[in-house]
Design an enzyme around this catalytic site. Sequence first.
Site, PDB file in Angstrom:
ATOM      1  N   ASP A 106     -31.169  -8.929 -47.438  1.00 53.62           N
ATOM      2  CA  ASP A 106     -30.667 -10.228 -46.977  1.00 53.62           C
ATOM      3  C   ASP A 106     -29.162 -10.129 -46.784  1.00 53.62           C
ATOM      4  OD1 ASP A 106     -32.207 -13.202 -47.214  1.00 53.62           O
ATOM      5  OD2 ASP A 106     -30.017 -13.260 -47.067  1.00 53.62           O
ATOM      6  N   ASP A 117     -27.332  -7.330 -42.670  1.00 50.71           N
ATOM      7  CA  ASP A 117     -27.240  -8.298 -41.576  1.00 50.71           C
ATOM      8  C   ASP A 117     -28.106  -7.726 -40.456  1.00 50.71           C
ATOM      9  OD1 ASP A 117     -26.719  -9.749 -39.316  1.00 50.71           O
ATOM     10  OD2 ASP A 117     -24.538  -9.559 -39.420  1.00 50.71           O
ATOM     11  N   VAL A 118     -29.262  -8.333 -40.217  1.00 50.63           N
ATOM     12  CA  VAL A 118     -30.238  -7.735 -39.295  1.00 50.63           C
ATOM     13  C   VAL A 118     -29.711  -7.594 -37.870  1.00 50.63           C
ATOM     14  CG1 VAL A 118     -32.303  -8.433 -40.587  1.00 50.63           C
ATOM     15  CG2 VAL A 118     -31.373  -9.956 -38.818  1.00 50.63           C
ATOM     16  N   SER A 124     -43.485 -17.562 -34.400  1.00 54.12           N
ATOM     17  CA  SER A 124     -43.569 -18.982 -34.776  1.00 54.12           C
ATOM     18  C   SER A 124     -44.451 -19.702 -33.771  1.00 54.12           C
ATOM     19  CB  SER A 124     -42.168 -19.599 -34.734  1.00 54.12           C
ATOM     20  OG  SER A 124     -42.228 -21.006 -34.812  1.00 54.12           O
ATOM     21  N   TYR A 143     -34.466 -20.544 -29.930  1.00 57.56           N
ATOM     22  CA  TYR A 143     -35.457 -20.111 -30.929  1.00 57.56           C
ATOM     23  C   TYR A 143     -36.814 -19.813 -30.266  1.00 57.56           C
ATOM     24  CZ  TYR A 143     -38.031 -20.488 -35.412  1.00 57.56           C
ATOM     25  OH  TYR A 143     -38.805 -20.261 -36.518  1.00 57.56           O
ATOM     26  N   LYS A 161     -38.673 -16.264 -30.303  1.00 58.18           N
ATOM     27  CA  LYS A 161     -39.978 -16.102 -30.948  1.00 58.18           C
ATOM     28  C   LYS A 161     -41.060 -15.672 -29.956  1.00 58.18           C
ATOM     29  CE  LYS A 161     -39.033 -17.014 -35.286  1.00 58.18           C
ATOM     30  NZ  LYS A 161     -38.860 -15.857 -36.190  1.00 58.18           N
TER      31      LYS A 161
HETATM   32  P1  NAP Z   1     -35.100 -19.520 -44.876  1.00 60.83           P
HETATM   33  O1  NAP Z   1     -35.638 -20.082 -46.131  1.00 60.83           O
HETATM   34  O2  NAP Z   1     -33.848 -20.090 -44.292  1.00 60.83           O
HETATM   35  O3  NAP Z   1     -34.937 -17.938 -45.083  1.00 60.83           O
HETATM   36  C1  NAP Z   1     -34.372 -17.112 -44.112  1.00 60.83           C
HETATM   37  C2  NAP Z   1     -33.592 -16.015 -44.808  1.00 60.83           C
HETATM   38  O4  NAP Z   1     -33.056 -15.134 -43.797  1.00 60.83           O
HETATM   39  C3  NAP Z   1     -32.385 -16.586 -45.586  1.00 60.83           C
HETATM   40  O5  NAP Z   1     -32.229 -15.928 -46.819  1.00 60.83           O
HETATM   41  C4  NAP Z   1     -31.248 -16.262 -44.628  1.00 60.83           C
HETATM   42  O6  NAP Z   1     -29.999 -16.190 -45.239  1.00 60.83           O
HETATM   43  C5  NAP Z   1     -31.700 -14.927 -44.113  1.00 60.83           C
HETATM   44  N1  NAP Z   1     -30.920 -14.500 -42.951  1.00 60.83           N
HETATM   45  C6  NAP Z   1     -30.441 -15.276 -41.954  1.00 60.83           C
HETATM   46  N2  NAP Z   1     -29.759 -14.531 -41.078  1.00 60.83           N
HETATM   47  C7  NAP Z   1     -29.795 -13.253 -41.536  1.00 60.83           C
HETATM   48  C8  NAP Z   1     -29.263 -12.033 -41.076  1.00 60.83           C
HETATM   49  N3  NAP Z   1     -28.513 -11.967 -39.960  1.00 60.83           N
HETATM   50  N4  NAP Z   1     -29.530 -10.910 -41.773  1.00 60.83           N
HETATM   51  C9  NAP Z   1     -30.258 -10.962 -42.906  1.00 60.83           C
HETATM   52  N5  NAP Z   1     -30.764 -12.090 -43.407  1.00 60.83           N
HETATM   53  C10 NAP Z   1     -30.542 -13.240 -42.730  1.00 60.83           C
HETATM   54  O7  NAP Z   1     -36.160 -19.636 -43.694  1.00 60.83           O
HETATM   55  P2  NAP Z   1     -37.773 -19.419 -43.666  1.00 60.83           P
HETATM   56  O8  NAP Z   1     -38.356 -20.713 -43.294  1.00 60.83           O
HETATM   57  O9  NAP Z   1     -38.242 -18.692 -44.848  1.00 60.83           O
HETATM   58  O10 NAP Z   1     -37.867 -18.483 -42.375  1.00 60.83           O
HETATM   59  C11 NAP Z   1     -38.315 -17.131 -42.428  1.00 60.83           C
HETATM   60  C12 NAP Z   1     -38.840 -16.746 -41.049  1.00 60.83           C
HETATM   61  O11 NAP Z   1     -39.965 -17.581 -40.738  1.00 60.83           O
HETATM   62  C13 NAP Z   1     -37.836 -16.965 -39.923  1.00 60.83           C
HETATM   63  O12 NAP Z   1     -37.951 -15.920 -38.983  1.00 60.83           O
HETATM   64  C14 NAP Z   1     -38.294 -18.266 -39.309  1.00 60.83           C
HETATM   65  O13 NAP Z   1     -37.882 -18.389 -37.974  1.00 60.83           O
HETATM   66  C15 NAP Z   1     -39.793 -18.141 -39.456  1.00 60.83           C
HETATM   67  N6  NAP Z   1     -40.531 -19.390 -39.364  1.00 60.83           N
HETATM   68  C16 NAP Z   1     -40.246 -20.416 -40.224  1.00 60.83           C
HETATM   69  C17 NAP Z   1     -40.957 -21.594 -40.112  1.00 60.83           C
HETATM   70  C18 NAP Z   1     -40.707 -22.778 -41.018  1.00 60.83           C
HETATM   71  O14 NAP Z   1     -41.231 -23.871 -40.714  1.00 60.83           O
HETATM   72  N7  NAP Z   1     -39.968 -22.647 -42.094  1.00 60.83           N
HETATM   73  C19 NAP Z   1     -41.951 -21.732 -39.111  1.00 60.83           C
HETATM   74  C20 NAP Z   1     -42.206 -20.653 -38.270  1.00 60.83           C
HETATM   75  C21 NAP Z   1     -41.494 -19.483 -38.409  1.00 60.83           C
HETATM   76  P3  NAP Z   1     -29.068 -17.532 -45.215  1.00 60.83           P
HETATM   77  O15 NAP Z   1     -29.715 -18.494 -46.175  1.00 60.83           O
HETATM   78  O16 NAP Z   1     -27.745 -17.003 -45.668  1.00 60.83           O
HETATM   79  O17 NAP Z   1     -29.063 -18.034 -43.799  1.00 60.83           O
END
Ligand code: NAP
Length: 246
Positions: free
Chosen positions: A39, A62-63, A141, A153, A157
Amino acid sequence: MHERGHSGRRYVVTGGASGIGRAVSEVLIRDGAYVAVADRDVDAAQQVADTLGERCLAVRLDVSSRSSWDEASRQVRDELGGVDGLVNNAGITRDRTMKRMSDDEWQQVIDVHLRGTWLGCQILADDLGASSTGSIVNISSSGRHGSYGQTNYAAAKAGIVGLTKSVALELAKHGVRCNAVAPGAVETPMLADVPETVKQGWMDATALGRLAQPEEIAEAVAFLLSPASSYVTAHVLDVNGGEMHL
Ligand code: NAP
């Protein structure tokens, strides 16, 4: 619960410090795997690693940066000795209607989701090929079908789907499978700023009538990572509670 062949396998989970990535890491550790929680917030990743125990490693990543991937992948090779699976999960949102969206808001989202996923696949391809049962799971997503205020987004996706299927074709000869999981709305910090009325609309358009918990996405990811899904590749698995696209 059956450990589904995860025992002793080594996984990298990007964005593993929060939400879905954290839940994936928990499920894999529960099933006996070694997990690199990668992360950009390495302190948060370390907290997860401290909670999950000695088979869990915190990695700064940082991805969207090639040099960061180079450094992180070296650390994983040194400390875990190889990689059997990769979950490209890290994500951000920068929501704005198309006419108001800035270049930066567009590019940041494309860089983290699309470039980040591409870099992860490219940089770990040889490591995954060295394992006879390598598996990549990319997080898409249901927003890939189009999402108001999310041109950045939705494009990223949808792009991840084409990327996933192309990687599956290119790496199959090395024994590496590549699939995507496409969640509907999941209760994570990513949705913290979404108004309740909007969430209610999503629930109303979903057969199960509720949002997902991160663990429900994690179980699908764990299946696709495991040898239990050995004949599944180039697939997009919707985990969306029966979302109706209106
Ligand atoms: P989340 O709780 O915000 O977790 C995302 C994690 O990725 C956070 O720890 C974030 O760090 C980290 N991150 C962001 N940018 C980064 C980078 N450049 N390099 C490394 N790490 C990074 O979100 P989540 O809901 O679990 O989302 C996870 C995945 O599921 C994402 O791809 C999201 O698009 C997808 N998704 C989510 C949902 C939903 O409803 N939640 C639905 C469909 C798909 P920071 O906190 O510092 O930003």
